[in-house]
Scaffold this motif. Sequence first.
Motif, PDB file in Angstrom:
ATOM      1  N   LYS A   1       0.827  -1.209   0.000  1.00  0.00           N
ATOM      2  CA  LYS A   1       0.000   0.000   0.000  1.00  0.00           C
ATOM      3  C   LYS A   1       0.864   1.264   0.000  1.00  0.00           C
ATOM      4  N   ILE A   2       1.940   1.241   0.769  1.00  0.00           N
ATOM      5  CA  ILE A   2       2.828   2.409   0.821  1.00  0.00           C
ATOM      6  C   ILE A   2       3.512   2.617  -0.523  1.00  0.00           C
ATOM      7  N   LYS A   3       3.990   1.523  -1.131  1.00  0.00           N
ATOM      8  CA  LYS A   3       4.647   1.642  -2.434  1.00  0.00           C
ATOM      9  C   LYS A   3       3.671   2.154  -3.490  1.00  0.00           C
ATOM     10  N   ASP A   4       2.453   1.644  -3.489  1.00  0.00           N
ATOM     11  CA  ASP A   4       1.448   2.127  -4.451  1.00  0.00           C
ATOM     12  C   ASP A   4       1.162   3.612  -4.233  1.00  0.00           C
ATOM     13  N   PHE A   5       1.090   4.010  -2.974  1.00  0.00           N
ATOM     14  CA  PHE A   5       0.861   5.425  -2.655  1.00  0.00           C
ATOM     15  C   PHE A   5       1.993   6.300  -3.208  1.00  0.00           C
ATOM     16  N   LEU A   6       3.228   5.853  -3.033  1.00  0.00           N
ATOM     17  CA  LEU A   6       4.379   6.618  -3.517  1.00  0.00           C
ATOM     18  C   LEU A   6       4.386   6.697  -5.045  1.00  0.00           C
ATOM     19  N   LYS A   7       4.101   5.585  -5.702  1.00  0.00           N
ATOM     20  CA  LYS A   7       4.074   5.578  -7.163  1.00  0.00           C
ATOM     21  C   LYS A   7       2.970   6.479  -7.698  1.00  0.00           C
ATOM     22  N   ASN A   8       1.835   6.470  -7.034  1.00  0.00           N
ATOM     23  CA  ASN A   8       0.721   7.317  -7.459  1.00  0.00           C
ATOM     24  C   ASN A   8       1.031   8.805  -7.286  1.00  0.00           C
ATOM     25  N   ASN A   9       2.060   9.104  -6.515  1.00  0.00           N
ATOM     26  CA  ASN A   9       2.468  10.495  -6.300  1.00  0.00           C
ATOM     27  C   ASN A   9       3.735  10.851  -7.075  1.00  0.00           C
ATOM     28  N   GLY A  10       4.011  10.095  -8.131  1.00  0.00           N
ATOM     29  CA  GLY A  10       5.066  10.477  -9.062  1.00  0.00           C
ATOM     30  C   GLY A  10       6.435   9.910  -8.796  1.00  0.00           C
ATOM     31  N   LEU A  11       6.556   8.938  -7.892  1.00  0.00           N
ATOM     32  CA  LEU A  11       7.858   8.351  -7.589  1.00  0.00           C
ATOM     33  C   LEU A  11       8.020   7.016  -8.309  1.00  0.00           C
ATOM     34  N   ASP A  12       9.248   6.700  -8.688  1.00  0.00           N
ATOM     35  CA  ASP A  12       9.530   5.491  -9.460  1.00  0.00           C
ATOM     36  C   ASP A  12       9.922   4.334  -8.547  1.00  0.00           C
ATOM     37  N   GLU A  13       9.749   3.140  -9.065  1.00  0.00           N
ATOM     38  CA  GLU A  13      10.114   1.921  -8.336  1.00  0.00           C
ATOM     39  C   GLU A  13      11.581   1.936  -7.910  1.00  0.00           C
ATOM     40  N   LYS A  14      12.461   2.410  -8.803  1.00  0.00           N
ATOM     41  CA  LYS A  14      13.899   2.410  -8.509  1.00  0.00           C
ATOM     42  C   LYS A  14      14.274   3.398  -7.412  1.00  0.00           C
ATOM     43  N   GLU A  15      13.381   4.319  -7.097  1.00  0.00           N
ATOM     44  CA  GLU A  15      13.651   5.305  -6.054  1.00  0.00           C
ATOM     45  C   GLU A  15      13.148   4.838  -4.685  1.00  0.00           C
ATOM     46  N   ILE A  16      12.549   3.668  -4.645  1.00  0.00           N
ATOM     47  CA  ILE A  16      11.943   3.150  -3.415  1.00  0.00           C
ATOM     48  C   ILE A  16      12.698   1.909  -2.939  1.00  0.00           C
ATOM     49  N   THR A  17      13.077   1.897  -1.681  1.00  0.00           N
ATOM     50  CA  THR A  17      13.769   0.754  -1.081  1.00  0.00           C
ATOM     51  C   THR A  17      12.970   0.255   0.125  1.00  0.00           C
ATOM     52  N   VAL A  18      12.746  -1.058   0.167  1.00  0.00           N
ATOM     53  CA  VAL A  18      12.030  -1.665   1.292  1.00  0.00           C
ATOM     54  C   VAL A  18      13.008  -2.488   2.108  1.00  0.00           C
ATOM     55  N   ASN A  19      13.161  -2.137   3.356  1.00  0.00           N
ATOM     56  CA  ASN A  19      14.053  -2.885   4.243  1.00  0.00           C
ATOM     57  C   ASN A  19      13.390  -4.191   4.698  1.00  0.00           C
ATOM     58  N   PRO A  20      14.172  -5.237   4.966  1.00  0.00           N
ATOM     59  CA  PRO A  20      13.598  -6.498   5.466  1.00  0.00           C
ATOM     60  C   PRO A  20      12.885  -6.268   6.795  1.00  0.00           C
ATOM     61  N   PRO A  21      11.787  -6.999   7.042  1.00  0.00           N
ATOM     62  CA  PRO A  21      11.047  -6.841   8.308  1.00  0.00           C
ATOM     63  C   PRO A  21      11.902  -7.257   9.503  1.00  0.00           C
ATOM     64  N   THR A  22      11.680  -6.611  10.609  1.00  0.00           N
ATOM     65  CA  THR A  22      12.308  -6.990  11.879  1.00  0.00           C
ATOM     66  C   THR A  22      11.226  -7.438  12.843  1.00  0.00           C
ATOM     67  N   ILE A  23      11.571  -8.407  13.710  1.00  0.00           N
ATOM     68  CA  ILE A  23      10.592  -8.999  14.627  1.00  0.00           C
ATOM     69  C   ILE A  23      11.028  -8.768  16.071  1.00  0.00           C
ATOM     70  N   SER A  24      10.111  -8.306  16.872  1.00  0.00           N
ATOM     71  CA  SER A  24      10.339  -8.188  18.318  1.00  0.00           C
ATOM     72  C   SER A  24       9.410  -9.160  19.034  1.00  0.00           C
ATOM     73  N   ASP A  25       9.994 -10.042  19.845  1.00  0.00           N
ATOM     74  CA  ASP A  25       9.223 -11.011  20.624  1.00  0.00           C
ATOM     75  C   ASP A  25       9.143 -10.496  22.059  1.00  0.00           C
ATOM     76  N   LEU A  26       8.002 -10.001  22.442  1.00  0.00           N
ATOM     77  CA  LEU A  26       7.859  -9.393  23.765  1.00  0.00           C
ATOM     78  C   LEU A  26       8.027 -10.402  24.890  1.00  0.00           C
ATOM     79  N   GLU A  27       7.690 -11.662  24.642  1.00  0.00           N
ATOM     80  CA  GLU A  27       7.826 -12.676  25.687  1.00  0.00           C
ATOM     81  C   GLU A  27       9.279 -13.083  25.910  1.00  0.00           C
ATOM     82  N   ALA A  28      10.124 -12.759  24.949  1.00  0.00           N
ATOM     83  CA  ALA A  28      11.538 -13.114  25.082  1.00  0.00           C
ATOM     84  C   ALA A  28      12.314 -12.086  25.898  1.00  0.00           C
ATOM     85  N   ARG A  29      11.677 -10.969  26.206  1.00  0.00           N
ATOM     86  CA  ARG A  29      12.354  -9.931  26.985  1.00  0.00           C
ATOM     87  C   ARG A  29      12.430 -10.333  28.456  1.00  0.00           C
ATOM     88  N   GLU A  30      13.548  -9.976  29.078  1.00  0.00           N
ATOM     89  CA  GLU A  30      13.742 -10.286  30.495  1.00  0.00           C
ATOM     90  C   GLU A  30      13.266  -9.154  31.390  1.00  0.00           C
TER      91      GLU A  30
END
Length: 232
Positions: free
Chosen positions: A80-109
């Motif tokens: 949805k974010i990428k489509d929004f950016l493209k619809n506002n005049g930005l190109d695919e090559k100008e957009i970078t998506v970082n890999p997802p990060t996961i936080s496990d709240l039960e693993a915290r001490e």
Amino acid sequence: MRMKENRLMAAALIAVGIFCLGWFIKAGIDNFANKDRKVTVKGLAEREVPADKVTWSISTKVTGDNLPLLYEGINLQTTKIKDFLKNNGLDEKEITVNPPTISDLEAREWGDNNKNFRYIVSTTITVATNKVEQVNKAIFKQAELLKQGVAIENSNAQYEYASFQQMKPEMMAEAIKNAQKTAEQFAEASKSKLGKIQTAGQGQFEIDDRDQNTPYIKKLRVVTTITYSLKQ
């Protein structure tokens, strides 16, 4: 008679010698007096220019207990974010998506474990482009993403003036010219004549936001320090 003429010639030679000696002494004194006569001035040049590069980062996240569903959710948000950016005049090559990060709240001490969910999956989409105007328009319209159910955790745009190197020679020349005008005014006020440049600094360049509300307008500034000799 011959002896008298020789005496007169010797006297004339002595007089000429004394005159020359006096002239050299005077010139030496004048040179010594002017040796340390100098003036140090600063020259300033300023410009206001629009930024020509922007890096815009948008962070989003999803929360829950089912990791496969969360991955689907974060991918949907990203699309949805990428489509929004493209619809506002930005190109695919100008957009970078970082890999997802996961936080496990039960693993915290530490912290409160009484959470309504276990996992937080987040990612950041980054736009790097010279289309500053398009990005500015998109920033003002990003509420559209909220209407689509996209949880924007953080939105931050950083603006640059990448063409600065091309303006350096012109601004340096202007700063030197302004320094010379100041030195000439000083020389005139002290009834002196402006001599040659003795020392000159390379110049200190600065790029700042014009103000905190318009970071896409940059203020360029260069200050150079020049020392001129002064003559009587």
